[in-house]
Design an enzyme around this catalytic site. Sequence first.
Site, mmCIF file in Angstrom:
data_model
loop_
_atom_site.group_PDB
_atom_site.id
_atom_site.type_symbol
_atom_site.label_atom_id
_atom_site.label_comp_id
_atom_site.label_asym_id
_atom_site.label_seq_id
_atom_site.Cartn_x
_atom_site.Cartn_y
_atom_site.Cartn_z
ATOM 1 N N SER A 142 -1.129 4.626 -1.331
ATOM 2 C CA SER A 142 -1.966 3.328 -2.577
ATOM 3 C C SER A 142 -1.648 4.616 -3.521
ATOM 4 C CB SER A 142 -3.577 3.605 -1.840
ATOM 5 O OG SER A 142 -4.152 2.926 -3.028
ATOM 6 N N TYR A 155 -11.412 8.048 -1.481
ATOM 7 C CA TYR A 155 -10.474 7.640 -0.888
ATOM 8 C C TYR A 155 -8.731 8.080 -1.684
ATOM 9 C CZ TYR A 155 -7.032 3.692 -0.468
ATOM 10 O OH TYR A 155 -6.449 2.684 0.142
#
Length: 262
Positions: A142, A155
């Site tokens: 990501s 995250y």
Amino acid sequence: MNEKRIIVTGASSGIGEAVARHAVARGWQVLAVARRQERLDALAADIGCEVLAADLTDEGDVARLAEVAAGFRPTSLVNVAGGAKGAAEIAETTLEDWRWMFESNVIATKRVLDAILPLLRESTRPGPDGTGGYAEIMTVTSIAATVAYTGGSGYNAAKAAEKQLVDVLRLELQGEPIRVMEVAPGMVWTEEFSLVRFGGDQAKADAVYQDVQDPLTADDVAQVMTDILALPGHVSVDETIIKPVAQTHPWRVHKGPLVAKG
């Protein structure tokens, strides 16, 4: 050129499912792996892939994956499984959510690599004609792996760790015919990512994409991924960042129509 035989994790929805669909459409063989058997069965009936229901955070399930994969004889591994939980400030996040994110994004990727890397190496061995081939490992991380944002701590940390795993793997496979590639998406609308992140709160999930013109879809990302996989085996696109035009920075997203100035 060797026939592509791809293991895709996280294949029951979102980017993983889209990759499986694009891969089969290209004529490649696919083993789709995810936790939900019913979703996998529907995918298999629709596109004709092989499937395996497995929880990649479970050591026993990964051992089963290794056994099934040995018969499948993969040339490629596409790691998509993972996800986010929570979007609170660090002091308000829970250790349970952090453990889930590290287990799902980092430890599971390590487990799958342990199981599949020997098979990928075997796929590159010279055949009866004396020629070998290339194998590949592609992992979806990501843009959160490299750019921090408020509410993204767990995250950010998990995806940063997964990115470092990929970067080290590429260095350690030097001299082998295996390309190691990372795909780092930005804002992608899928039916489940934000819903899982916000604990099933549909309103919060929808608000992430509200008034954003053309956020990426899973199909957009899968098209780029399979385009890269289709390149000649000696061509390694080490890192690919994919964002919608409306997102000029991980935390800078334009709301409303995109209109040329002047």
